[in-house]
Design an enzyme around this catalytic site. Structure first.
Site, PDB file in Angstrom:
ATOM      1  N   HIS A  53      44.260  45.255  41.211  1.00  0.00           N
ATOM      2  CA  HIS A  53      43.131  45.724  42.046  1.00  0.00           C
ATOM      3  C   HIS A  53      43.061  44.969  43.378  1.00  0.00           C
ATOM      4  O   HIS A  53      41.980  44.721  43.907  1.00  0.00           O
ATOM      5  CB  HIS A  53      41.793  45.588  41.295  1.00  0.00           C
ATOM      6  CG  HIS A  53      41.724  46.447  40.067  1.00  0.00           C
ATOM      7  ND1 HIS A  53      41.331  47.773  40.102  1.00  0.00           N
ATOM      8  CD2 HIS A  53      42.016  46.185  38.777  1.00  0.00           C
ATOM      9  CE1 HIS A  53      41.376  48.277  38.884  1.00  0.00           C
ATOM     10  NE2 HIS A  53      41.802  47.334  38.057  1.00  0.00           N
ATOM     11  N   ASN A 126      36.666  52.046  35.896  1.00  0.00           N
ATOM     12  CA  ASN A 126      37.770  52.733  36.551  1.00  0.00           C
ATOM     13  C   ASN A 126      37.370  54.185  36.799  1.00  0.00           C
ATOM     14  O   ASN A 126      36.308  54.629  36.359  1.00  0.00           O
ATOM     15  CB  ASN A 126      39.014  52.721  35.642  1.00  0.00           C
ATOM     16  CG  ASN A 126      39.813  51.429  35.769  1.00  0.00           C
ATOM     17  OD1 ASN A 126      39.781  50.757  36.797  1.00  0.00           O
ATOM     18  ND2 ASN A 126      40.531  51.092  34.730  1.00  0.00           N
ATOM     19  N   TYR A 333      37.789  37.682  33.508  1.00  0.00           N
ATOM     20  CA  TYR A 333      37.327  37.946  34.876  1.00  0.00           C
ATOM     21  C   TYR A 333      36.709  36.708  35.506  1.00  0.00           C
ATOM     22  O   TYR A 333      37.029  36.355  36.642  1.00  0.00           O
ATOM     23  CB  TYR A 333      36.370  39.150  34.898  1.00  0.00           C
ATOM     24  CG  TYR A 333      37.159  40.428  34.960  1.00  0.00           C
ATOM     25  CD1 TYR A 333      38.023  40.763  33.926  1.00  0.00           C
ATOM     26  CD2 TYR A 333      37.115  41.269  36.058  1.00  0.00           C
ATOM     27  CE1 TYR A 333      38.805  41.903  33.976  1.00  0.00           C
ATOM     28  CE2 TYR A 333      37.889  42.413  36.119  1.00  0.00           C
ATOM     29  CZ  TYR A 333      38.725  42.725  35.077  1.00  0.00           C
ATOM     30  OH  TYR A 333      39.511  43.839  35.132  1.00  0.00           O
TER      31      TYR A 333
END
Ligand code: NDP
Length: 481
Positions: A53, A126, A333
């Site tokens: 990303h 997404n 993350y």
């Protein structure tokens, strides 16, 4: 009045064009500290690019609630009709670097940060309702296989198909990716999905499972491989920035699917398997509001590049679920952000909650805000922050007599939903799907081709037949036995 140029310490600068030198033609001297600061800062302008990303664009906006969800969740921003919550949304491609094309055949990231009154809630989704995997152990291998060949540094379809041929769980998402929806015309013309199942819990401590859907109000618009070739690399970014600058604010209708714990137990598909959707007829979409983007960032790096979305940003009333991929993302993350942006990334304006932040964490690089002298808990100061037991989520039930161990998911049905999607497509869409897969699969090894065709056949024999014919057109001599 003209503003004075200063150093980053605020000291005025007299000359920013000429370095200090020993005479007109002499060497530069050691007291060039302004020059040194400029060059040293310049050397450090880049932070590590996101491994996935990397290429993205972001904008601010709002989410307006059109239906109270108080029966399902105590989440503060989902209670009152008309309630408005500020959001920051970042769209992205997945595989390419910062300056790769916006028109890659690639899933699109659709990450939404809701700045609620009880902290930030991030949906790190997404443009697809499912993913290639349902176990995080495989994630680095998957990404390696889809990115460039490490020897040639070139895209390599054979590696991509080799991975997919070894993983039937990827078939559903691969079918979406290779369909006409695989290259969105712009970020405004695609849907977003939480993809993961999340938890809701209400004031009574009752738990529900939920999936978020963001349906584009601009309509789905896509481009073919050939059309993508002629589009400028940064076209989707330009489209979004210009639409917002011109006052054409893009919006998405926000919907949820909800299952009670009891419904989830007897649901015909595993509701925590990220490779599966919840069929609409079994879990109808409930409209809950509107997401609108209406403000561009002032500085791309400060805001979009340093934006840190995390599936672990959950507010009271919303929890994680046993979805194995989500469980790993709860760790991964925040870990990526600590490495890439720094341990205090939540203090940056784009990431900072719009509500008070009270904790006893201390120090770390680039600390901008720090509490006073008491940096430990418990402490004896009654006016300092303490936990609030009323925001405790209900305990998570485990299925049956749970044992800790590795659990293979090889016996899951990975074919039916891919087949259902295939049969939803009209002949023109199916033709694009055949061609898109045929072109790449023709470059794979005979063994990978054989396994992929078997998967496609199990989804729908016409799917396999169409791809086989397309492969023969791409490489007539390919071994397609
Ligand atoms: P429905 O007929 O109720 O829904 C079909 C869904 O498919 C619609 O949401 C539609 O999106 C979407 N769709 C159509 N073409 C494509 C495409 N090429 N790529 C991705 N999505 C597409 O069926 P079910 O709920 O029973 O699901 C059947 C299949 O539809 C699933 O196996 C899945 O592949 C796909 N799907 C299902 C979703 C779900 O949450 N149930 C969500 C998205 C896809 P739109 O309304 O925007 O046209």
């Amino acid at each position: 009045m003209t503003q004075r140029l200063t150093t980053s310490a605020g000291c005025p600068i007299a000359d920013d064009n000429n370095s200090i030198s020993a005479g007109r033609r002499g060497p530069l001297t050691f007291d060039n500290f302004q020059l040194f600061e400029k060059l040293a800062h310049f050397n450090r302008e880049r932070i590590p690019e996101r491994v996935v990303h990397a290429r993205g664009t972001g904008a601010y906006g709002s989410f307006t609630l059109s239906r109270s969800l108080s029966e399902y969740t105590r989440a503060d921003f989902l209670q009152h009709l008309g309630d408005e919550t500020e959001v920051f949304v970042r769209f992205s491609t997945v595989g390419g670097g910062q300056d790769s094309s916006d028109y890659a055949r690639d899933p699109r990231g659709f990450a939404v940060k809701f700045y609620t009154r009880e902290g930030n809630f991030d949906v790190v989704g997404n443009n697809t309702p499912v993913f290639f995997l349902n176990d995080p152990q495989k994630f680095p291998d998957f990404v390696h296989s889809q990115k460039k060949n490490p020897r040639t540094n070139l895209p390599d379809a054979a590696r991509m198909y080799e991975f997919w041929a070894n993983h039937p769980q990827s078939l559903h998402q691969m079918t979406i990716l290779m369909s006409d929806r695989g290259i969105p015309l712009s970020y405004r013309h695609m849907n977003g999905y939480s993809s993961h199942t999340l938890g809701f819990w209400n004031e009574q401590g009752e738990r529900y499972w939920v999936k978020f859907h963001f349906k584009t109000d601009q309509g789905i618009r896509t481009v073919t491989n050939d059309e993508a070739q002629s589009l400028p690399a940064h076209g989707a970014q330009q489209d979004l920035v210009e639409a917002i600058d011109f006052g054409e604010f893009p919006s998405w209708t926000v919907k949820v699917q909800i299952l009670s714990e009891e419904q989830a137990r007897s649901f015909p598909v595993n509701p925590f398997d990220l490779t599966k959707v919840w069929p609409h007829k079994l879990a109808p979409l409930i409209e809950i509001g509107k997401l609108t983007l209406n403000r561009n960032v002032d500085n791309y790096f400060a805001e979009t590049e340093q934006a840190t979305f995390a599936p672990s940003n959950l507010v009271p009333g919303i929890s994680a679920s046993p979805d194995k991929m989500l469980q790993a993302r709860l760790l991964a993350y925040q870990d990526a952000h600590r490495y890439r942006v720094g341990v205090n990334h939540n203090q940056l304006a784009v990431n900072a909650p719009r509500c008070p932040v009270n904790h006893y964490q201390s120090d770390g690089s680039s600390t901008g805000i720090q509490n006073g002298e008491v940096n430990y808990y418990p402490n004896d100061q009654r006016d300092l922050p303490r936990p609030d037991p009323s925001v405790q989520a209900p305990p998570l039930p485990l299925l049956g007599d749970a044992w800790v161990g590795t659990f293979s998911q090889d016996d899951e049905d990975y074919f039916s939903q891919a087949g259902e999607l295939f049969r939803l497509m009209n002949p023109e869409q199916q033709g694009q799907l055949f061609d898109n897969i045929g072109g790449g699969l023709a470059q794979a090894t005979p063994s990978a081709q054989e396994r992929m065709l078997d998967f496609l056949n199990r989804a729908d024999p016409n799917y396999a037949q169409g791809v086989l014919q397309a492969m023969r057109q791409h490489v007539p001599a390919a071994n397609t036995a």
